[in-house]
Motif scaffolding. Structure first.
Motif, PDB file in Angstrom:
ATOM      1  N   LYS A 286       0.823  -1.209   0.000  1.00  0.00           N
ATOM      2  CA  LYS A 286       0.000   0.000   0.000  1.00  0.00           C
ATOM      3  C   LYS A 286       0.856   1.257   0.000  1.00  0.00           C
ATOM      4  N   GLU A 287       2.009   1.208   0.657  1.00  0.00           N
ATOM      5  CA  GLU A 287       2.759   2.430   0.922  1.00  0.00           C
ATOM      6  C   GLU A 287       4.064   2.572   0.146  1.00  0.00           C
ATOM      7  N   GLN A 288       4.598   1.484  -0.403  1.00  0.00           N
ATOM      8  CA  GLN A 288       5.924   1.524  -1.010  1.00  0.00           C
ATOM      9  C   GLN A 288       5.913   0.873  -2.395  1.00  0.00           C
ATOM     10  N   GLU A 289       6.995   1.079  -3.122  1.00  0.00           N
ATOM     11  CA  GLU A 289       7.230   0.311  -4.339  1.00  0.00           C
ATOM     12  C   GLU A 289       7.821  -1.030  -3.932  1.00  0.00           C
ATOM     13  N   VAL A 290       7.151  -2.106  -4.276  1.00  0.00           N
ATOM     14  CA  VAL A 290       7.622  -3.446  -3.932  1.00  0.00           C
ATOM     15  C   VAL A 290       8.506  -3.972  -5.060  1.00  0.00           C
ATOM     16  N   TRP A 291       9.652  -4.534  -4.685  1.00  0.00           N
ATOM     17  CA  TRP A 291      10.695  -4.900  -5.648  1.00  0.00           C
ATOM     18  C   TRP A 291      10.674  -6.366  -6.065  1.00  0.00           C
ATOM     19  N   ASN A 292       9.770  -7.169  -5.566  1.00  0.00           N
ATOM     20  CA  ASN A 292       9.789  -8.604  -5.873  1.00  0.00           C
ATOM     21  C   ASN A 292       9.843  -8.868  -7.368  1.00  0.00           C
ATOM     22  N   GLY A 293       9.017  -8.173  -8.133  1.00  0.00           N
ATOM     23  CA  GLY A 293       8.984  -8.367  -9.584  1.00  0.00           C
ATOM     24  C   GLY A 293      10.257  -7.930 -10.252  1.00  0.00           C
ATOM     25  N   LYS A 294      10.778  -6.762  -9.852  1.00  0.00           N
ATOM     26  CA  LYS A 294      12.020  -6.250 -10.438  1.00  0.00           C
ATOM     27  C   LYS A 294      13.184  -7.208 -10.218  1.00  0.00           C
ATOM     28  N   LEU A 295      13.190  -7.847  -9.062  1.00  0.00           N
ATOM     29  CA  LEU A 295      14.286  -8.745  -8.717  1.00  0.00           C
ATOM     30  C   LEU A 295      14.050 -10.174  -9.197  1.00  0.00           C
ATOM     31  N   GLY A 296      12.873 -10.433  -9.748  1.00  0.00           N
ATOM     32  CA  GLY A 296      12.581 -11.767 -10.262  1.00  0.00           C
ATOM     33  C   GLY A 296      12.430 -12.815  -9.178  1.00  0.00           C
ATOM     34  N   LEU A 297      11.838 -12.436  -8.056  1.00  0.00           N
ATOM     35  CA  LEU A 297      11.677 -13.379  -6.953  1.00  0.00           C
ATOM     36  C   LEU A 297      10.467 -14.285  -7.196  1.00  0.00           C
ATOM     37  N   PRO A 298      10.552 -15.544  -6.825  1.00  0.00           N
ATOM     38  CA  PRO A 298       9.408 -16.453  -6.998  1.00  0.00           C
ATOM     39  C   PRO A 298       8.252 -16.033  -6.106  1.00  0.00           C
ATOM     40  N   LYS A 299       7.034 -16.298  -6.567  1.00  0.00           N
ATOM     41  CA  LYS A 299       5.849 -15.915  -5.805  1.00  0.00           C
ATOM     42  C   LYS A 299       5.562 -16.916  -4.691  1.00  0.00           C
ATOM     43  N   GLN A 300       5.078 -16.386  -3.573  1.00  0.00           N
ATOM     44  CA  GLN A 300       4.681 -17.198  -2.427  1.00  0.00           C
ATOM     45  C   GLN A 300       3.294 -16.770  -1.999  1.00  0.00           C
ATOM     46  N   THR A 301       2.521 -17.673  -1.419  1.00  0.00           N
ATOM     47  CA  THR A 301       1.210 -17.328  -0.883  1.00  0.00           C
ATOM     48  C   THR A 301       1.148 -17.657   0.599  1.00  0.00           C
ATOM     49  N   LEU A 302       0.169 -17.076   1.268  1.00  0.00           N
ATOM     50  CA  LEU A 302      -0.036 -17.364   2.688  1.00  0.00           C
ATOM     51  C   LEU A 302      -0.258 -18.850   2.907  1.00  0.00           C
TER      52      LEU A 302
END
Length: 316
Positions: A286-302
């Motif tokens: 909500k508040e920041q630019e999240v870098w997961n996509g830029k860094l190519g990190l694998p997706k995780q779910t709860l």
């Protein structure tokens, strides 16, 4: 600012909760030459073939400077204790400048330590904020010779649901089907797994231009205490015993203890900053630019992280 690749990497705190997965991720990257920094009195064991540099328990600037010579990057994965009780984090910065290190990743790994909301509630966040401000200042003074990347990853939920590692940090006891819900239980916080955090550090160092002098915010997903318990109950097919508590008085007592010099109040304060109804800016999505996509990190779910916690609880 040099665009040369960062190849020689030294890590301090490589056996800790965040240090161990960072070390694993660095060793998995063939382009890195990884060295571990440890104190002479340590009995820690590291994978065969990994160079180890030892310094005295005093961790003096001169010793650290010598250890950092020839290193392109320093990763500080220290526990909260040196930050709250010692100035080791600052000495690492001074030594990195003196040794000609190109990139320093400080021991952040939590919230945005420059956010006044976090700094006003949790003293360790304020101290880490001062450390980051000092690092930014020294990097500017170096005229680009030293760059930095801070990493804010929210909560390591896999770690928090592992009692052997965290002592049920988030007040959820998977094995015994118990949980404490603080206040509304709806306070939302970013989650990154410890493995994902380690991989993010490696990716940051593989992308030096992209990540230079940046705060990198990570978030696999955002959740709250009630969602975590609901996922556990759904996957286990059992209801948890839930105790409801108010945090206000407890937080004030913990702050008083910390201010009086009781550093054992640090971890409960940190835990409540996630799960109590306080706003310290943990909702990175909500508040920041999240870098997961830029860094190519694998997706995780709860549900995936909770499933791992259930499997762990059933195996012990």
């Amino acid at each position: 600012m040099s665009s040369a690749p960062l190849k020689n990497i030294i890590i301090a705190g490589a056996t800790g909760s965040v240090g161990a997965p960072i070390l694993s991720a660095l060793l998995a990257e063939p382009s890195f030459n990884v060295t571990v920094l440890t104190r002479a009195s340590s009995s820690a064991k590291f994978p065969s073939g990994v160079p180890v540099k030892q310094v005295s328990d005093a961790f003096t600037v001169s010793e650290l400077t010598e250890a950092f010579k020839g290193q392109d990057a320093v990763v500080a994965a220290l526990s909260t204790t040196p930050v709250t009780k010692d100035d080791l984090a600052f000495r690492i910065i001074d030594a990195a400048v003196a040794a000609g290190v190109k990139r320093l990743i400080p021991s952040e790994f939590g919230t945005n330590n420059l956010d006044p909301r976090a700094r006003s509630l949790v003293p360790v966040y304020d101290l880490k904020g001062k450390m980051l401000e000092y690092l930014i200042k020294r990097a500017k003074e170096s005229n680009g010779a030293l760059t930095w990347t801070s990493i804010s990853c929210g909560s390591w939920l896999d770690w928090g649901l592992d009692p052997a590692k965290s002592g049920n940090f988030l007040y959820v006891d998977v094995k015994h089907r118990k949980a404490t819900i603080w206040d509304s239980g709806l306070s939302r916080f970013a989650v990154t797994t410890s493995t994902g955090t380690g991989l993010a550090v490696a990716k940051v160092l593989l992308n030096p231009e992209l990540t230079a002098n940046k705060q990198v915010f990570l978030s696999d997903f955002v959740t709250n205490s009630r969602e975590i318990v609901a996922s556990l109950e759904r996957q286990m097919g059992e209801k948890f015993t839930v105790e409801e508590k108010e945090s206000g008085t407890v937080i004030r007592e913990l702050r008083s203890k910390f201010d009086a010099g009781d550093f054992n109040a640090t971890y409960p304060l940190l835990a409540l900053s996630f799960v109590a109804d306080v706003d310290v800016g943990y909702d990175f999505e909500k508040e920041q630019e999240v870098w997961n996509g830029k860094l190519g990190l694998p997706k995780q779910t709860l549900d995936e992280v909770v499933k791992g916690a259930i499997e762990l609880a059933n195996s012990t």
